[in-house]
Design a protein around this motif. Structure first.
Motif, PDB file in Angstrom:
ATOM      1  N   TYR A  25       1.028  -1.081   0.198  1.00 20.37           N
ATOM      2  CA  TYR A  25      -0.019  -0.149  -0.002  1.00 20.37           C
ATOM      3  C   TYR A  25       0.966   1.193  -0.032  1.00 20.37           C
ATOM      4  N   THR A  45      -8.437   0.578   5.298  1.00 21.06           N
ATOM      5  CA  THR A  45      -9.081   0.688   3.810  1.00 21.06           C
ATOM      6  C   THR A  45      -9.710   2.164   3.823  1.00 21.06           C
ATOM      7  N   VAL A  46      -9.763   2.716   2.759  1.00 20.90           N
ATOM      8  CA  VAL A  46     -10.250   3.962   2.399  1.00 20.90           C
ATOM      9  C   VAL A  46     -11.772   3.589   1.834  1.00 20.90           C
ATOM     10  N   ASN A  47     -12.918   3.683   2.392  1.00 17.62           N
ATOM     11  CA  ASN A  47     -13.912   3.124   1.717  1.00 17.62           C
ATOM     12  C   ASN A  47     -14.932   4.177   0.949  1.00 17.62           C
ATOM     13  N   VAL A  48     -14.568   5.511   1.035  1.00 15.08           N
ATOM     14  CA  VAL A  48     -15.254   6.635   0.503  1.00 15.08           C
ATOM     15  C   VAL A  48     -15.897   6.209  -0.848  1.00 15.08           C
ATOM     16  N   THR A  49     -17.163   6.316  -1.176  1.00 17.56           N
ATOM     17  CA  THR A  49     -17.816   5.908  -2.344  1.00 17.56           C
ATOM     18  C   THR A  49     -19.216   6.625  -2.375  1.00 17.56           C
ATOM     19  N   ARG A  58     -20.705   7.819  -8.514  1.00 19.34           N
ATOM     20  CA  ARG A  58     -19.549   8.746  -8.394  1.00 19.34           C
ATOM     21  C   ARG A  58     -19.125   9.077  -9.952  1.00 19.34           C
ATOM     22  N   GLY A 104     -13.375  -3.934  -5.569  1.00 15.75           N
ATOM     23  CA  GLY A 104     -13.164  -2.786  -4.312  1.00 15.75           C
ATOM     24  C   GLY A 104     -14.529  -2.342  -4.305  1.00 15.75           C
ATOM     25  N   SER A 140     -16.569  -1.405  -2.103  1.00 18.62           N
ATOM     26  CA  SER A 140     -16.823  -0.810  -0.889  1.00 18.62           C
ATOM     27  C   SER A 140     -18.296  -1.100  -0.567  1.00 18.62           C
ATOM     28  N   ASP A 142     -14.678  -7.028  -2.177  1.00 22.68           N
ATOM     29  CA  ASP A 142     -14.033  -6.332  -1.344  1.00 22.68           C
ATOM     30  C   ASP A 142     -13.206  -6.723  -0.245  1.00 22.68           C
ATOM     31  N   ILE A 143     -11.942  -6.343   0.172  1.00 22.43           N
ATOM     32  CA  ILE A 143     -11.305  -6.932   1.391  1.00 22.43           C
ATOM     33  C   ILE A 143     -12.010  -6.755   2.696  1.00 22.43           C
ATOM     34  N   HIS A 164     -13.187 -10.630  -1.304  1.00 21.13           N
ATOM     35  CA  HIS A 164     -11.717 -11.114  -2.161  1.00 21.13           C
ATOM     36  C   HIS A 164     -10.714  -9.882  -1.933  1.00 21.13           C
ATOM     37  N   ASN A 165      -9.373 -10.409  -1.773  1.00 25.91           N
ATOM     38  CA  ASN A 165      -8.339  -9.801  -1.582  1.00 25.91           C
ATOM     39  C   ASN A 165      -7.594  -9.563  -3.018  1.00 25.91           C
ATOM     40  N   LEU A 166      -7.642  -8.487  -3.469  1.00 30.11           N
ATOM     41  CA  LEU A 166      -7.179  -8.394  -4.931  1.00 30.11           C
ATOM     42  C   LEU A 166      -5.551  -8.533  -5.010  1.00 30.11           C
ATOM     43  N   ARG A 201     -12.451   1.219  -9.776  1.00 29.68           N
ATOM     44  CA  ARG A 201     -11.856   2.464  -9.723  1.00 29.68           C
ATOM     45  C   ARG A 201     -11.599   2.995  -8.308  1.00 29.68           C
ATOM     46  N   ASN A 202     -10.657   3.895  -7.987  1.00 28.12           N
ATOM     47  CA  ASN A 202     -10.314   4.435  -6.787  1.00 28.12           C
ATOM     48  C   ASN A 202      -9.835   3.406  -5.955  1.00 28.12           C
TER      49      ASN A 202
HETATM   50  C1  SAM Z   1     -12.119   4.235  -2.247  1.00 28.24           C
HETATM   51  S1  SAM Z   1     -13.074   2.720  -2.060  1.00 28.24           S
HETATM   52  C2  SAM Z   1     -13.532   2.637  -3.863  1.00 28.24           C
HETATM   53  C3  SAM Z   1     -14.879   2.306  -4.158  1.00 28.24           C
HETATM   54  C4  SAM Z   1     -15.504   2.420  -5.374  1.00 28.24           C
HETATM   55  N1  SAM Z   1     -15.034   1.400  -6.229  1.00 28.24           N
HETATM   56  C5  SAM Z   1     -15.635   3.815  -5.830  1.00 28.24           C
HETATM   57  O1  SAM Z   1     -14.795   4.127  -6.690  1.00 28.24           O
HETATM   58  O2  SAM Z   1     -16.384   4.394  -5.516  1.00 28.24           O
HETATM   59  C6  SAM Z   1     -11.736   1.707  -2.115  1.00 28.24           C
HETATM   60  C7  SAM Z   1     -12.071   0.306  -1.697  1.00 28.24           C
HETATM   61  O3  SAM Z   1     -11.021  -0.669  -2.303  1.00 28.24           O
HETATM   62  C8  SAM Z   1     -11.262  -1.751  -1.264  1.00 28.24           C
HETATM   63  N2  SAM Z   1      -9.614  -2.362  -1.103  1.00 28.24           N
HETATM   64  C9  SAM Z   1      -8.457  -1.946  -0.346  1.00 28.24           C
HETATM   65  N3  SAM Z   1      -7.633  -2.704  -0.688  1.00 28.24           N
HETATM   66  C10 SAM Z   1      -8.098  -3.827  -1.222  1.00 28.24           C
HETATM   67  C11 SAM Z   1      -7.940  -4.979  -1.800  1.00 28.24           C
HETATM   68  N4  SAM Z   1      -6.575  -5.508  -1.451  1.00 28.24           N
HETATM   69  N5  SAM Z   1      -8.493  -6.164  -2.265  1.00 28.24           N
HETATM   70  C12 SAM Z   1      -9.797  -5.640  -2.400  1.00 28.24           C
HETATM   71  N6  SAM Z   1     -10.311  -4.368  -2.113  1.00 28.24           N
HETATM   72  C13 SAM Z   1      -9.802  -3.515  -1.480  1.00 28.24           C
HETATM   73  C14 SAM Z   1     -11.242  -1.005   0.212  1.00 28.24           C
HETATM   74  O4  SAM Z   1     -11.765  -1.845   1.126  1.00 28.24           O
HETATM   75  C15 SAM Z   1     -12.204   0.104  -0.383  1.00 28.24           C
HETATM   76  O5  SAM Z   1     -13.755  -0.379  -0.016  1.00 28.24           O
END
Ligand code: SAM
Length: 278
Positions: free
Chosen positions: A29, A72-76, A80, A108, A110, A137-138, A198-200, A215-216
């Motif tokens: 990260y 984790t940043v979960n803003v959505t 969007r 991801g 959120s 999402d993780i 799911h962990n990317l 996205r994001n």
């Molecule tokens: C800022 S949010 C984006 C949400 C949505 N895609 C959007 O653009 O509005 C980022 C998301 O990525 C997820 N995330 C972070 N690391 C991750 C990983 N290794 N595997 C899967 N999801 C992950 C976070 O938990 C979070 O919910």
């Protein structure tokens, strides 16, 4: 006295503790953003040493979910960056129309607002019944909200303009039922949605998709991790499938970018080429 700044060694130690105890490795990260989030966590929990952080984890006071919630940043938002959705309706929907059934992956996702936003547009274009939407999402806490499809009513009202800018043809309020301060998305929208942790960074591909939206998410990773996750996303795309990264991401550094055709420069919409050379 709480810690007010983190050295690289402190951060490495915290990463190592999380990796060993929770099997959650956030070493890829982006370090500055990670440091900020870790410091916030330290302040919130009042830790005066990394040892206390470790103690809280081993003692069960700080759970994996709680740590993930901090990291984790979960803003959505609903719809969007609405122009991205508008582009998808113009560029990707005609391709999706050619299938009797197709799959979409929101990597991801959120708390799911992006999924419901797309589902609404798919419905308005007569495509919803052909769609299978996977949201991963993780962070399992946000996935619970995604699955419930329940959001605050004030949030929904705020996004009417976004819905219209995305090309929405009716009223956003047609798609939810309001009760007290909450809005429940119509069950029709989530009939063919699947949510899963799911962990990317770690988990493999699990299907082949005609459309992947991620996205994001990559912005929080370093280059190595971005390369790794991009390979996973591209491997998960059907030939000629679309990858939507949105306007915050870049793939200029990506080692296999010739596998993709650029479809929209501003909103980072790509199409997988049919023949991929090694
Ligand atoms: C800022 S949010 C984006 C949400 C949505 N895609 C959007 O653009 O509005 C980022 C998301 O990525 C997820 N995330 C972070 N690391 C991750 C990983 N290794 N595997 C899967 N999801 C992950 C976070 O938990 C979070 O919910």
């Amino acid at each position: 006295m709480t810690i007010t700044s983190l050295s690289d060694t402190d951060l490495e130690q915290m990463i190592s503790i999380s990796k060993h105890i929770f099997d959650f490795d956030f070493s890829g990260y982006a370090p500055e953003s990670l440091k900020r989030r870790m410091l916030r966590l330290i302040e919130k929990w009042g830790f005066s040493s990394i040892y206390e952080f470790q103690y809280a984890i081993t003692n069960g006071e700080l759970s994996r979910e709680a740590l993930l919630n901090e990291i984790t940043v979960n803003v959505t938002d609903m719809f969007r960056d609405p122009k991205v959705f508008y582009k998808i309706t113009k560029v990707v929907f005609p391709y999706l129309e050619s299938f009797p059934e197709f799959k979409v992956w929101h990597a991801g996702c959120s708390s799911g607002q992006e999924m419901y936003s797309l589902a609404i547009l798919l419905k308005e274009h007569g495509l919803l019944t052909k769609t299978l939407q996977y949201g991963t999402d993780i962070n399992t806490e946000v996935l619970k909200t995604a699955e419930s499809g329940i959001y605050s009513i004030s949030e929904m009202r705020k996004y009417s303009a976004n819905y219209l800018s995305s090309g929405g043809q009716f009223s956003l309020s047609d798609y939810y039922t309001a009760k007290y301060q909450l809005a429940k998305m119509n069950s029709e929208l989530k009939k063919k949605m699947v949510f899963s942790s799911h962990n990317l960074v770690k988990n493999p591909s699990f299907n082949e998709f005609q459309l992947i939206m991620c996205r994001n998410v990559l912005i929080y990773f370093d280059r190595d991790l971005q390369n790794k996750v991009l390979s996973l996303l591209i491997d998960s795309l059907a030939p000629y499938g679309y990858l939507v990264l949105g306007d915050k991401e870049t793939i200029s550094f990506y080692k296999n970018k010739e596998q993709l055709e650029l479809v929209d420069k501003q909103y980072k919409i790509y199409r997988k080429k049919a023949i991929v050379s090694d």
